[in-house]
Design a protein around this motif. Sequence first.
Motif, PDB file in Angstrom:
ATOM      1  N   LEU A 281      87.874  55.125 113.222  1.00 22.99           N
ATOM      2  CA  LEU A 281      87.960  54.049 112.019  1.00 22.99           C
ATOM      3  C   LEU A 281      89.288  54.591 111.101  1.00 22.99           C
ATOM      4  CD1 LEU A 281      86.762  51.833 110.569  1.00 22.99           C
ATOM      5  CD2 LEU A 281      85.362  53.735 109.277  1.00 22.99           C
ATOM      6  N   ALA A 282      89.475  56.085 110.812  1.00 24.01           N
ATOM      7  CA  ALA A 282      90.430  56.519 110.010  1.00 24.01           C
ATOM      8  C   ALA A 282      91.736  56.068 110.768  1.00 24.01           C
ATOM      9  CB  ALA A 282      90.345  58.165 109.927  1.00 24.01           C
TER      10      ALA A 282
ATOM     11  N   GLY B 149      90.493  66.409 109.208  1.00 31.55           N
ATOM     12  CA  GLY B 149      91.642  65.608 109.369  1.00 31.55           C
ATOM     13  C   GLY B 149      91.538  64.305 108.638  1.00 31.55           C
ATOM     14  N   ILE B 150      89.954  64.043 107.879  1.00 35.52           N
ATOM     15  CA  ILE B 150      89.918  62.825 107.195  1.00 35.52           C
ATOM     16  C   ILE B 150      89.674  63.225 105.609  1.00 35.52           C
ATOM     17  CG2 ILE B 150      88.416  60.842 106.844  1.00 35.52           C
ATOM     18  CD1 ILE B 150      87.473  61.031 109.584  1.00 35.52           C
TER      19      ILE B 150
ATOM     20  N   LEU C  64      88.933  52.282 102.492  1.00 35.39           N
ATOM     21  CA  LEU C  64      87.684  52.268 102.628  1.00 35.39           C
ATOM     22  C   LEU C  64      86.890  53.720 102.300  1.00 35.39           C
ATOM     23  CD1 LEU C  64      85.103  50.421 103.551  1.00 35.39           C
ATOM     24  CD2 LEU C  64      85.468  51.482 105.861  1.00 35.39           C
ATOM     25  N   MET C  65      85.845  53.683 101.499  1.00 30.57           N
ATOM     26  CA  MET C  65      85.227  54.909 101.142  1.00 30.57           C
ATOM     27  C   MET C  65      83.551  54.719 101.660  1.00 30.57           C
ATOM     28  SD  MET C  65      86.433  55.068  97.084  1.00 30.57           S
ATOM     29  CE  MET C  65      86.475  53.416  96.934  1.00 30.57           C
TER      30      MET C  65
ATOM     31  N   ASP D 200      81.322  61.734 114.429  1.00 36.24           N
ATOM     32  CA  ASP D 200      82.590  62.355 114.015  1.00 36.24           C
ATOM     33  C   ASP D 200      83.650  61.388 114.692  1.00 36.24           C
ATOM     34  OD1 ASP D 200      81.164  64.010 112.666  1.00 36.24           O
ATOM     35  OD2 ASP D 200      82.188  65.787 113.564  1.00 36.24           O
ATOM     36  N   GLY D 201      83.539  60.976 116.075  1.00 37.19           N
ATOM     37  CA  GLY D 201      84.428  60.372 116.615  1.00 37.19           C
ATOM     38  C   GLY D 201      84.467  59.105 116.183  1.00 37.19           C
TER      39      GLY D 201
END
Length: 325
Positions: free
Chosen positions: A134-135, A149-150, A119-120, A128-129
């Motif tokens: 999701l990541a 980190g993403i 996903l983009m 952020d959380g």
Amino acid sequence: MAATVREVAQLAGVSPSTVSRVFTAPDQVQEATRKRVTDAAQQLGYRPDPAARTLRSGRTESLGLVVPDIANPFFPPIVKAMQARARNHGYTLLVADCDEREADELETIDAIVKKVDGLMLWASTLSDGRLRELAAEIPLVLVNRHVEGIPELRISLTPGISQAAEHLRALGHTSCVFVNCSRPEHLRGKSIRETFDAQGLSVVELGPYDPRFETGLHAATLAVANGATAILAHNDLVAIGVLHQLARSGVDVPGQISVIGVDDTLLAAMSIPALTTIRISPQAVATQAADLIVETINGSAPGRPAEVGSRLIPRASTGPAPHRA
């Protein structure tokens, strides 16, 4: 009636399981056998069932892209180029619009997340959380949004903004307005103020507003009231609104005031006068974003953000400041 796996297998002289492997794991089948099967499939008009392939492999062979506003003319060329790049990687592209609202973005993600392998998210409105959560669920790439980190694709306006400031200074401008439609975390306004200050240009910031045509109509009147001789708009869509309102008010562009947009959409070249703008290459954005999400899916994403630059495209909407005309 559609051809079956058994019919393809009979024509190719192989077992039905071999036909299945050709379309789900081709690397496990010898090249000569693979060719016999694909030739037979083409001759019979056989097409593998995507749903069945997904169940067997756990992969959808699809990528997801969520953009803020698909009606913005900046996005269609990027989507088109990204579709082509995704196909090169063996993926199809699913595109959705969240209208720059967090609730809509969450709903859109929930609707497509199980239908894609990666996903983009473009300029995501989520916290952020939530993005970290999701990541952890799905390979994720952020465009124009930083979360440690993403994997991230940055679009750097710094070169284009610097060139815009140099361009206006060379034309004798000293008083400028920036029509800001960025959220605070994007810091576009701060970057522009610092860059213009370095060139001896004063900047009054208007906004933040929604990045729409109507914003330009509103901001144009305020810019004239501020005595500005140059306007830098958040994007081309806002800049076209500025041009429209200035023309309606009888303000000459660029004789009385110069206007600069951002993106270099088709609108920029077609406007009257043609719009000076900061170009962001749709092809470069599409290529970098598609490559980055595929690398993320494969576990090979680089540790540093990818980046696409920008440059100024001078056109007829900028000219000498009035006192130098």
